[in-house]
Design a protein around this motif. Structure first.
Motif, PDB file in Angstrom:
ATOM      1  N   LYS A 120       9.211  16.763  92.793  1.00  0.00           N
ATOM      2  CA  LYS A 120       9.868  15.680  93.551  1.00  0.00           C
ATOM      3  C   LYS A 120      10.366  16.183  94.918  1.00  0.00           C
ATOM      4  N   ARG A 121       9.535  16.970  95.554  1.00  0.00           N
ATOM      5  CA  ARG A 121       9.800  17.579  96.870  1.00  0.00           C
ATOM      6  C   ARG A 121      10.994  18.540  96.866  1.00  0.00           C
ATOM      7  N   GLY A 122      11.356  19.025  95.704  1.00  0.00           N
ATOM      8  CA  GLY A 122      12.357  20.100  95.677  1.00  0.00           C
ATOM      9  C   GLY A 122      13.609  19.772  94.880  1.00  0.00           C
ATOM     10  N   ILE A 123      13.772  20.507  93.768  1.00  0.00           N
ATOM     11  CA  ILE A 123      15.028  20.434  93.013  1.00  0.00           C
ATOM     12  C   ILE A 123      15.716  21.799  93.118  1.00  0.00           C
ATOM     13  N   SER A 124      16.988  21.851  92.764  1.00  0.00           N
ATOM     14  CA  SER A 124      17.718  23.123  92.844  1.00  0.00           C
ATOM     15  C   SER A 124      17.274  24.068  91.730  1.00  0.00           C
ATOM     16  N   TYR A 125      17.324  25.358  92.035  1.00  0.00           N
ATOM     17  CA  TYR A 125      17.040  26.324  90.968  1.00  0.00           C
ATOM     18  C   TYR A 125      17.906  27.563  91.124  1.00  0.00           C
ATOM     19  N   ILE A 126      18.025  28.252  89.999  1.00  0.00           N
ATOM     20  CA  ILE A 126      18.860  29.467  89.922  1.00  0.00           C
ATOM     21  C   ILE A 126      17.987  30.585  89.354  1.00  0.00           C
ATOM     22  N   ASN A 127      18.127  31.784  89.899  1.00  0.00           N
ATOM     23  CA  ASN A 127      17.425  32.934  89.320  1.00  0.00           C
ATOM     24  C   ASN A 127      18.393  33.813  88.525  1.00  0.00           C
ATOM     25  N   ILE A 128      18.018  34.100  87.304  1.00  0.00           N
ATOM     26  CA  ILE A 128      18.751  35.119  86.536  1.00  0.00           C
ATOM     27  C   ILE A 128      17.726  36.189  86.184  1.00  0.00           C
ATOM     28  N   PRO A 129      17.615  37.230  87.030  1.00  0.00           N
ATOM     29  CA  PRO A 129      16.590  38.245  86.798  1.00  0.00           C
ATOM     30  C   PRO A 129      16.930  39.125  85.604  1.00  0.00           C
ATOM     31  N   THR A 130      15.910  39.456  84.832  1.00  0.00           N
ATOM     32  CA  THR A 130      16.146  40.283  83.647  1.00  0.00           C
ATOM     33  C   THR A 130      15.356  41.589  83.696  1.00  0.00           C
ATOM     34  N   SER A 131      14.448  41.713  84.666  1.00  0.00           N
ATOM     35  CA  SER A 131      13.727  42.989  84.838  1.00  0.00           C
ATOM     36  C   SER A 131      14.338  43.693  86.051  1.00  0.00           C
ATOM     37  N   LEU A 132      14.114  45.003  86.134  1.00  0.00           N
ATOM     38  CA  LEU A 132      14.657  45.745  87.280  1.00  0.00           C
ATOM     39  C   LEU A 132      14.034  45.244  88.579  1.00  0.00           C
ATOM     40  N   LEU A 133      12.714  44.993  88.532  1.00  0.00           N
ATOM     41  CA  LEU A 133      12.045  44.532  89.744  1.00  0.00           C
ATOM     42  C   LEU A 133      12.569  43.149  90.162  1.00  0.00           C
ATOM     43  N   GLY A 134      12.839  42.331  89.168  1.00  0.00           N
ATOM     44  CA  GLY A 134      13.417  41.016  89.454  1.00  0.00           C
ATOM     45  C   GLY A 134      14.789  41.154  90.093  1.00  0.00           C
ATOM     46  N   MET A 135      15.587  42.093  89.571  1.00  0.00           N
ATOM     47  CA  MET A 135      16.961  42.251  90.077  1.00  0.00           C
ATOM     48  C   MET A 135      16.994  42.734  91.518  1.00  0.00           C
ATOM     49  N   VAL A 136      16.152  43.737  91.826  1.00  0.00           N
ATOM     50  CA  VAL A 136      16.266  44.346  93.158  1.00  0.00           C
ATOM     51  C   VAL A 136      15.370  43.686  94.195  1.00  0.00           C
ATOM     52  N   ASP A 137      14.468  42.819  93.730  1.00  0.00           N
ATOM     53  CA  ASP A 137      13.495  42.310  94.696  1.00  0.00           C
ATOM     54  C   ASP A 137      13.129  40.843  94.487  1.00  0.00           C
TER      55      ASP A 137
END
Ligand SMILES: NC(=O)c1ccc[n+]([C@@H]2O[C@H](COP(=O)([O-])OP(=O)(O)OC[C@H]3O[C@@H](n4cnc5c(N)ncnc54)[C@H](O)[C@@H]3O)[C@@H](O)[C@H]2O)c1
Length: 375
Positions: A120-137
């Motif tokens: 719908k042309r953009g909804i809000s999102y949140i990232n909760i990284p669980t891998s090291l690469l996800g956390m730092v990058d």
């Protein structure tokens, strides 16, 4: 950015980093802005099992959220999987106020961000990284996307999450191979932007660092430094016009190696492993094209070759003929998003902490740089 309760920098994305950082999520979901939002959670089969229960425990509101589970791994980062989830969101009558939470590594956050941007042309999102690469990058900086036709990240948009929650406790269940892959991005960040951190990493040695408990202070410190560095660059140059390109050190050749390995069952390189191998080559290119000196060049190359020896052996084992493998790598390099007018462009190092963007290299120089991985 909020680090264990301290506000350090403000960007469009609120980044919470540290143990107990997830406490902030509960507050956000109860805030007037999001209280009425329908919440959806994207996980893969591993993070659904290892991370979702802990998340629901600290944030019981999420117990009633609808969950989408994808198969772990790079093949889920596809237009087909995105389309399937868009269809499910439509069936669930998700509206524009809906909120998508991506709980996982870079595959989940890249795909989740792409789905959020397109729905719908953009909804809000949140990232909760669980891998090291996800956390730092991967969770930071708003790059979202999917792979296409066996090529990495060819379809995607820049679209920022409203918040990122980085809790290193999730790393407890992350396999060592993925810790090593994420570590490559920490090394890259140190090489382009933090000579002091690089010296510390070099002194300590990759073997010792990787053997250490990730909940310990040295890891927390490396994660925090890397997050702050990436966030600062992403805030200053969101669309990667200039400054942010310095983060691409190792990635031009790294992405080509990763794409090459996408087509192979026996020699699959993880993203960070491919970047580490790419950094070996691009360190040599830095020596040839940017004046990286006689001391730092071999130091960096031998550090990376010893830390990623197994990955080099796996790649080498899968290559039957170097000439034809290099031809495939050149073809893949031509798809790199940094190229212009058919010229291959690299981010290279003049010295540790002194990167230079948009440097060109020719085919022979690149072949010599690839040889440095194997010789
Ligand atoms: N958007 C960006 O700026 C950016 C930057 C770097 C990388 N990336 C992308 O990120 C992807 C790689 O990310 P990745 O290395 O996190 O891969 P990934 O998402 O595939 O996660 C690695 C593996 O670890 C598992 N896992 C994740 N967290 C876990 C946990 N806490 N416990 C147990 N298992 C867990 C996953 O299920 C998966 O099997 C690539 O697609 C790459 O292109 C994006």
């Amino acid at each position: 950015m909020i680090l264990s309760g301290r506000v350090v920098t403000v960007s469009r994305t609120r980044i919470h980093c540290g143990l107990n950082s997830l406490d902030g999520l509960h507050k956000l979901l109860e805030s007037p802005e999001y209280r009425k939002s329908r919440v959806f959670i994207l996980v893969d089969n591993n993070t659904g099992k290892h991370c979702l229960p802990a998340l629901v425990e600290v944030c019981p509101l999420l117990d009633s959220a609808m969950m989408f589970e994808i198969e772990e791994g790079e093949t889920s980062k596809s237009l087909d999987v995105a389309a399937k989830i868009w269809s499910e969101l439509l069936s669930a009558k998700a509206d524009r106020q809906s909120l998508l939470i991506s709980l996982g590594g870079g595959v989940v956050s890249d795909l989740g961000g792409f789905i959020a941007a397109g729905y719908k042309r953009g909804i809000s999102y949140i990232n909760i990284p669980t891998s090291l690469l996800g956390m730092v990058d991967a969770s930071i900086g708003g790059k979202t996307g999917v792979n296409h036709l066996n090529l990495k990240n060819q379809l995607g948009v820049f679209y920022s999450p409203i918040a990122v929650y980085i809790d290193p406790r999730f790393l407890k269940t992350l396999p060592l191979a993925h810790i090593r892959s994420g570590f490559a991005e920490i090394v890259k960040s140190a090489l382009v932007g933090d000579a002091v951190l690089w010296r510390r990493i070099l002194r300590q040695g990759a073997g010792n660092i990787l053997a250490e408990d990730t909940s310990g202070k040295p890891w927390q410190d490396m994660i925090l430094k890397t997050v702050i560095f990436k966030n600062r660059l992403a805030c200053q140059d969101f669309r990667e016009q200039k400054l942010r390109k310095i983060l691409n050190f190792g990635h031009t050749i790294g992405h080509a190696l990763e794409s090459l390995s996408l087509g192979s069952n026996d020699a699959r390189l993880l993203h960070g492993d491919a970047v580490a191998l790419g950094m070996i080559s691009e360190t040599w290119l830095s020596h040839l094209k940017a004046g990286l000196d006689e001391t730092e060049t071999p130091e960096i190359i031998s550090f990376l070759k010893s830390a990623y020896r197994t990955q080099i052996e796996v790649l080498e084992g899968s290559i039957k003929n170097r000439t034809s493998a290099y031809d495939s790598i050149f073809d893949l390099l031509l798809h790199d998003k940094k190229n212009a007018e058919g010229k291959l462009k690299f981010t290279l190092l003049q010295a540790v902490g002194k990167p230079k963007i948009n440097l060109e290299a020719g085919r022979d120089e690149i072949a010599a740089a690839l040889d440095k991985i194997f010789d």
